[in-house]
Motif scaffolding. Structure first.
Motif, PDB file in Angstrom:
ATOM      1  N   VAL A   7     -20.742  14.941  -4.968  1.00  0.00           N
ATOM      2  CA  VAL A   7     -19.700  14.053  -4.296  1.00  0.00           C
ATOM      3  C   VAL A   7     -20.410  13.191  -4.411  1.00  0.00           C
ATOM      4  O   VAL A   7     -20.810  13.156  -3.555  1.00  0.00           O
ATOM      5  N   ASN A   8     -19.573  12.337  -4.760  1.00  0.00           N
ATOM      6  CA  ASN A   8     -20.119  11.187  -4.468  1.00  0.00           C
ATOM      7  C   ASN A   8     -18.763   9.627  -4.484  1.00  0.00           C
ATOM      8  O   ASN A   8     -18.433   9.044  -5.820  1.00  0.00           O
ATOM      9  N   PRO A   9     -17.951   9.710  -3.688  1.00  0.00           N
ATOM     10  CA  PRO A   9     -16.492   9.418  -3.645  1.00  0.00           C
ATOM     11  C   PRO A   9     -16.534   8.127  -4.092  1.00  0.00           C
ATOM     12  O   PRO A   9     -15.523   7.360  -5.127  1.00  0.00           O
ATOM     13  N   PHE A  10     -17.268   7.357  -2.993  1.00  0.00           N
ATOM     14  CA  PHE A  10     -17.168   5.482  -2.888  1.00  0.00           C
ATOM     15  C   PHE A  10     -17.980   5.246  -4.402  1.00  0.00           C
ATOM     16  O   PHE A  10     -17.413   4.111  -5.368  1.00  0.00           O
ATOM     17  N   ILE A  11     -19.730   5.363  -5.328  1.00  0.00           N
ATOM     18  CA  ILE A  11     -19.718   5.703  -5.894  1.00  0.00           C
ATOM     19  C   ILE A  11     -19.049   6.063  -7.378  1.00  0.00           C
ATOM     20  O   ILE A  11     -18.387   4.798  -8.663  1.00  0.00           O
ATOM     21  N   ASP A  12     -17.565   7.449  -7.435  1.00  0.00           N
ATOM     22  CA  ASP A  12     -17.175   7.343  -8.118  1.00  0.00           C
ATOM     23  C   ASP A  12     -15.996   6.257  -8.373  1.00  0.00           C
ATOM     24  O   ASP A  12     -15.447   5.793  -9.333  1.00  0.00           O
ATOM     25  N   ILE A  27       0.484  -0.682  -0.817  1.00  0.00           N
ATOM     26  CA  ILE A  27       0.300   0.174  -0.491  1.00  0.00           C
ATOM     27  C   ILE A  27       0.893   1.543   0.672  1.00  0.00           C
ATOM     28  O   ILE A  27       2.030   1.522   0.884  1.00  0.00           O
ATOM     29  N   SER A  28       0.144   1.996  -0.970  1.00  0.00           N
ATOM     30  CA  SER A  28       1.337   3.416  -1.182  1.00  0.00           C
ATOM     31  C   SER A  28       1.108   4.335  -0.351  1.00  0.00           C
ATOM     32  O   SER A  28      -0.514   4.806   0.145  1.00  0.00           O
ATOM     33  N   GLU A  29       1.469   5.797   0.300  1.00  0.00           N
ATOM     34  CA  GLU A  29       1.308   7.182   0.857  1.00  0.00           C
ATOM     35  C   GLU A  29       0.403   7.731   0.105  1.00  0.00           C
ATOM     36  O   GLU A  29      -0.684   8.257   0.928  1.00  0.00           O
ATOM     37  N   ASP A  30       0.261   7.718  -0.982  1.00  0.00           N
ATOM     38  CA  ASP A  30      -0.341   8.433  -1.608  1.00  0.00           C
ATOM     39  C   ASP A  30      -2.270   7.470  -1.958  1.00  0.00           C
ATOM     40  O   ASP A  30      -2.623   8.257  -3.226  1.00  0.00           O
ATOM     41  N   LEU A  31      -2.043   6.814  -1.212  1.00  0.00           N
ATOM     42  CA  LEU A  31      -3.204   5.867  -2.328  1.00  0.00           C
ATOM     43  C   LEU A  31      -4.746   6.300  -2.204  1.00  0.00           C
ATOM     44  O   LEU A  31      -5.137   6.981  -0.252  1.00  0.00           O
ATOM     45  N   ASN A  32      -5.409   6.161  -3.096  1.00  0.00           N
ATOM     46  CA  ASN A  32      -6.687   6.781  -2.677  1.00  0.00           C
ATOM     47  C   ASN A  32      -7.743   5.973  -1.983  1.00  0.00           C
ATOM     48  O   ASN A  32      -8.105   4.746  -2.250  1.00  0.00           O
ATOM     49  N   ILE A  33      -8.171   5.764  -0.993  1.00  0.00           N
ATOM     50  CA  ILE A  33      -8.323   5.417   0.390  1.00  0.00           C
ATOM     51  C   ILE A  33     -10.171   4.824  -0.433  1.00  0.00           C
ATOM     52  O   ILE A  33     -10.071   3.491   0.349  1.00  0.00           O
ATOM     53  N   GLN A  34     -10.647   5.402  -0.645  1.00  0.00           N
ATOM     54  CA  GLN A  34     -11.885   5.358  -1.518  1.00  0.00           C
ATOM     55  C   GLN A  34     -11.688   4.639  -2.202  1.00  0.00           C
ATOM     56  O   GLN A  34     -12.601   2.836  -2.196  1.00  0.00           O
ATOM     57  N   GLU A  35     -11.149   4.557  -3.195  1.00  0.00           N
ATOM     58  CA  GLU A  35     -10.239   3.621  -4.144  1.00  0.00           C
ATOM     59  C   GLU A  35     -10.100   1.725  -3.398  1.00  0.00           C
ATOM     60  O   GLU A  35     -10.797   1.552  -4.479  1.00  0.00           O
ATOM     61  N   PHE A  36      -9.352   2.057  -2.502  1.00  0.00           N
ATOM     62  CA  PHE A  36      -9.010   1.012  -1.696  1.00  0.00           C
ATOM     63  C   PHE A  36      -9.759   0.390  -1.686  1.00  0.00           C
ATOM     64  O   PHE A  36      -9.738  -1.142  -1.507  1.00  0.00           O
ATOM     65  N   VAL A  37     -10.973   1.315  -0.706  1.00  0.00           N
ATOM     66  CA  VAL A  37     -11.749  -0.134   0.145  1.00  0.00           C
ATOM     67  C   VAL A  37     -12.791  -0.681  -0.703  1.00  0.00           C
ATOM     68  O   VAL A  37     -13.556  -1.560  -0.693  1.00  0.00           O
ATOM     69  N   MET A  38     -13.768  -0.203  -1.834  1.00  0.00           N
ATOM     70  CA  MET A  38     -14.196  -0.272  -2.816  1.00  0.00           C
ATOM     71  C   MET A  38     -13.567  -0.951  -3.755  1.00  0.00           C
ATOM     72  O   MET A  38     -14.338  -2.218  -4.177  1.00  0.00           O
ATOM     73  N   HIS A  39     -12.633  -1.151  -4.481  1.00  0.00           N
ATOM     74  CA  HIS A  39     -11.775  -2.437  -4.667  1.00  0.00           C
ATOM     75  C   HIS A  39     -11.891  -3.778  -4.223  1.00  0.00           C
ATOM     76  O   HIS A  39     -12.190  -4.955  -4.083  1.00  0.00           O
ATOM     77  N   SER A  40     -11.824  -3.555  -2.648  1.00  0.00           N
ATOM     78  CA  SER A  40     -11.688  -4.600  -1.786  1.00  0.00           C
ATOM     79  C   SER A  40     -13.358  -5.447  -1.811  1.00  0.00           C
ATOM     80  O   SER A  40     -13.114  -6.646  -1.935  1.00  0.00           O
ATOM     81  N   VAL A  41     -13.988  -4.420  -1.060  1.00  0.00           N
ATOM     82  CA  VAL A  41     -15.643  -4.607  -1.513  1.00  0.00           C
ATOM     83  C   VAL A  41     -16.025  -5.644  -2.313  1.00  0.00           C
ATOM     84  O   VAL A  41     -16.986  -6.716  -2.495  1.00  0.00           O
ATOM     85  N   LEU A  42     -15.315  -4.969  -3.891  1.00  0.00           N
ATOM     86  CA  LEU A  42     -15.767  -5.711  -4.636  1.00  0.00           C
ATOM     87  C   LEU A  42     -15.566  -6.776  -4.914  1.00  0.00           C
ATOM     88  O   LEU A  42     -15.679  -7.347  -5.799  1.00  0.00           O
ATOM     89  N   VAL A  74     -24.786   1.972   2.085  1.00  0.00           N
ATOM     90  CA  VAL A  74     -24.672   2.752   2.924  1.00  0.00           C
ATOM     91  C   VAL A  74     -23.658   4.459   1.960  1.00  0.00           C
ATOM     92  O   VAL A  74     -23.442   5.538   1.712  1.00  0.00           O
ATOM     93  N   ALA A  75     -22.449   3.281   2.088  1.00  0.00           N
ATOM     94  CA  ALA A  75     -22.146   4.033   1.079  1.00  0.00           C
ATOM     95  C   ALA A  75     -21.957   5.077  -0.685  1.00  0.00           C
ATOM     96  O   ALA A  75     -21.684   6.467  -0.495  1.00  0.00           O
ATOM     97  N   MET A  76     -23.107   4.329  -1.478  1.00  0.00           N
ATOM     98  CA  MET A  76     -23.159   4.702  -2.539  1.00  0.00           C
ATOM     99  C   MET A  76     -24.782   6.220  -2.140  1.00  0.00           C
ATOM    100  O   MET A  76     -25.132   6.583  -2.857  1.00  0.00           O
ATOM    101  N   SER A  77     -25.155   6.114  -0.558  1.00  0.00           N
ATOM    102  CA  SER A  77     -26.151   7.380   0.072  1.00  0.00           C
ATOM    103  C   SER A  77     -25.792   8.417  -0.201  1.00  0.00           C
ATOM    104  O   SER A  77     -26.515   9.476   0.135  1.00  0.00           O
ATOM    105  N   THR A  78     -24.098   9.062  -0.522  1.00  0.00           N
ATOM    106  CA  THR A  78     -24.562  10.623  -0.778  1.00  0.00           C
ATOM    107  C   THR A  78     -25.063  10.655  -1.137  1.00  0.00           C
ATOM    108  O   THR A  78     -25.218  11.843  -2.186  1.00  0.00           O
TER     109      THR A  78
END
Length: 594
Positions: free
Chosen positions: A120-125, A63-78, A103-107
């Motif tokens: 702004v819908n970071p997790f859906i994006d 895992i890199s320090e400049d990791l986009n957390i929402q993409e990391f989380v959604m990639h793991s979930v999906l 919940v994450a997509m309820s933005t």
């Protein structure tokens, strides 16, 4: 949470229970906190929700320090959803993953009804930015979960806050009461159904899929927005002309899905580039037939019919379209109990289907077996009818009217095709000389037994639809004739219905196939019309007054002038090889319960 999911994916299948427990806890806690953050966003925005790794937290090597957390989380979930099958061990984790995604997509709830640049819908994006192979696996898993509705047996203690080892953890010791209270509605749902939580996973999968395929992200086009003037009209016009919606990979996967049973070669040079999702269209079709009363199911059916040409073609070539049409028609019939949105979607589905000429042709072909059996039942009951209601009496006469209008239209078309001169449609070399129909009428004038299985074959031998409508008209007249001959005094509403619509019988009075039966009907009409003419009344006739005169004269009715025909009696006789029907049917019922 993401690390727990990665561990769950990579762990050995020999002892996964503890790993899955940790992941369920992480998913549940993450959902609670994320839900709170989204609901309490300032100014209905979530820009203050900064997603980043804590600098003091030890960094895994991958895992890199400049990791986009929402993409990391959604990639793991999906990745877990798409690659791990649903099983008793993974069921709860799959369910929590879907709840987290909702919940994450309820933005989206913080935005307006139309997507805008400021949404702004970071997790859906993040979900939209995943690789196409993973998107395909996710859509496949969500659809299969909806189709099959996997279930497990849950008891009231099986879904609690998990901890490592034999000692209860801090959350379990301190927060078990609160956690169990929050999960109480879930436990009630799963314990009140004999099939466990089947509907929960199926419904959650369907909802997540629908949100993903219908998401639209508004982005700036080639021409950037530079106009900052106060001219609202000019700004709106510029905005509309310089923005567009980015591609939705989940929608594209669904649009190009094909049937696993039919690998059709592309003949028009429109082959889809990349992997294609292959689905069991037959199972999906059956699932729609079972659950189309659900609004979300109707929305998915619309999405497939509108976007997927292969599925639309599959539906149109099915011979059992009633699987879809009956639930739709039932919902429309009970429209006051449905939401306007559901009624709108169902009507659009019918509109899409009706655009196909083959659908329109097949849907209007009468199921002769069904209609004939219904009419045969009414013929058997007619001599014994007692106090038939006004509605049923009127519907019986209206049925004759409906069939007669269709018959007359077919007769007109036949005469035009044969080049006959305009005149009496019942004269000439029409159906009166048809030997098959003559044989049918000879049979219908005496008691006979009809084999329902061979009756369908008999009608299939008819050369045109006109023969079928002739038979139906004859049977309706047989029903009316039997009521008037054997049960008139007990059925004044039938007399009223015939008098009220007596004009529908006039065109057929001299018809060689119907004249004998109509003689009795007109004997009744003449009797009661004369009594009405002799009756004096103040003002105009009302329904109540007419019915009162009919009831009074029913007492003096003696049936004079009525021709007594032998009562028709339809009976059922089983085929010589009933196993050809019952064995497949029984196994269909058995398999549908597995």
């Amino acid at each position: 949470m993401a690390w727990c999911l990665q561990e769950s994916i990579s762990t050995s299948s020999s002892a996964p229970c503890l790993v899955y427990m940790k992941a369920v806890n992480a998913m549940y806690i993450s959902s609670i906190f994320l839900k709170y953050f989204i609901e309490n966003a300032k100014d209905e925005k979530i820009e203050e929700l900064h997603l980043s790794l804590d600098e003091s937290e030890p960094m895994p090597t991958d895992i890199s320090e400049d990791l986009n957390i929402q993409e990391f989380v959604m990639h793991s979930v999906l990745s877990f959803i798409g690659s791990i099958d649903v099983s008793p061990d993974t069921y709860l984790l799959h369910l929590e993953l879907l709840n987290f995604m909702l919940v994450a997509m309820s933005t989206q709830l913080l935005s307006g009804p139309s997507p805008g640049l400021e949404d702004v819908n970071p997790f859906i994006d993040a979900a939209m930015s995943q690789e196409s192979s993973l998107v395909l696996l996710v859509v496949r898993r969500l659809l299969l979960s909806y189709i099959t509705g996997p279930s497990i047996s849950l008891n009231t203690s099986s879904y609690s806050v998990y901890s490592e080892g034999s000692q209860p953890g801090v959350l379990q010791r301190v927060g078990s009461a609160a956690a169990n209270f929050m999960l109480l509605p879930f436990k009630i749902l799963v314990s009140s159904s004999g099939e466990g939580s089947r509907s929960l996973l199926a419904d959650s999968s369907l909802h997540v899929l629908l949100i993903l395929i219908h998401y639209r992200k508004c982005v700036v086009g080639n021409e950037p927005i530079t106009d900052k003037s106060n001219d609202t009209t000019a700004s709106d016009s510029l905005l509309k002309g310089s923005t567009h919606f980015s591609d939705n990979p989940y929608c594209k996967v669904l649009e190009h899905a094909t049937d696993v049973e039919f690998d059709r070669a592309d003949t028009e040079g429109n082959a889809h580039i990349g992997p294609v999702l292959r689905l069991p269209f037959a199972s999906l079709f059956d699932a729609f037939g079972m659950y189309l009363a659900d609004e979300a199911a109707a929305l998915l059916l619309y999405s497939l019919l509108q976007g997927n040409a292969a599925f639309l073609e599959y539906v149109l070539v099915r011979t059992d379209l009633d699987t879809l049409l009956m639930p739709i028609l039932e919902a429309l019939y009970n429209a006051p109990k449905r939401t306007p949105n559901q009624i709108y979607m169902l009507l659009i589905i019918l509109l899409i289907l009706s655009q196909d000429s083959s659908f329109n042709a097949s849907i209007h072909k009468l199921d002769v077996y069904l209609h004939t059996t219904c009419l045969a039942t009414l013929v058997n009951m007619a001599p014994h009818v007692h106090r038939l209601s006004a509605y049923a009496s009127q519907r019986l006469v209206s049925l004759f009217d409906m069939l007669s209008r269709k018959y007359n239209k077919l007769a007109e078309m036949r005469d035009k095709q044969m080049g006959l001169a305009k005149g009496n449609p019942f004269e000439g070399n029409g159906l009166a000389d048809d030997t098959v129909m003559t044989a049918f009428l000879n049979l219908s004038l005496s008691p006979f037994h009809i084999l329902l299985s061979t009756q369908l074959e008999f009608f299939q031998l008819q050369s045109t639809e006109m023969h079928i409508y002739t038979d139906f008209l004859r049977l309706v007249l047989e029903i009316l004739n039997a009521i008037l001959t054997y049960a008139l005094p007990r059925n004044p509403e039938v007399v009223y219905a015939i008098m009220h619509r007596q004009e529908v019988f006039q065109p057929f009075r001299n018809h060689p196939r119907f004249s004998e039966l109509l003689e009795n009907i007109y004997t009744v009409l003449d009797f009661f019309n004369s009594r009405m003419d002799a009756q004096r009344t103040d003002g105009e006739w009302s329904v109540e007054k007419v019915l009162q005169v009919i009831i009074m004269n029913c007492r003096s009715w003696r049936g004079e002038g009525m021709k007594m025909f032998t009562q028709l009696r339809f009976t059922y006789e089983q085929e010589s090889h009933p196993e050809e029907f019952f064995i497949p049917y029984l196994w269909q019922l058995v398999l549908s319960r597995w």
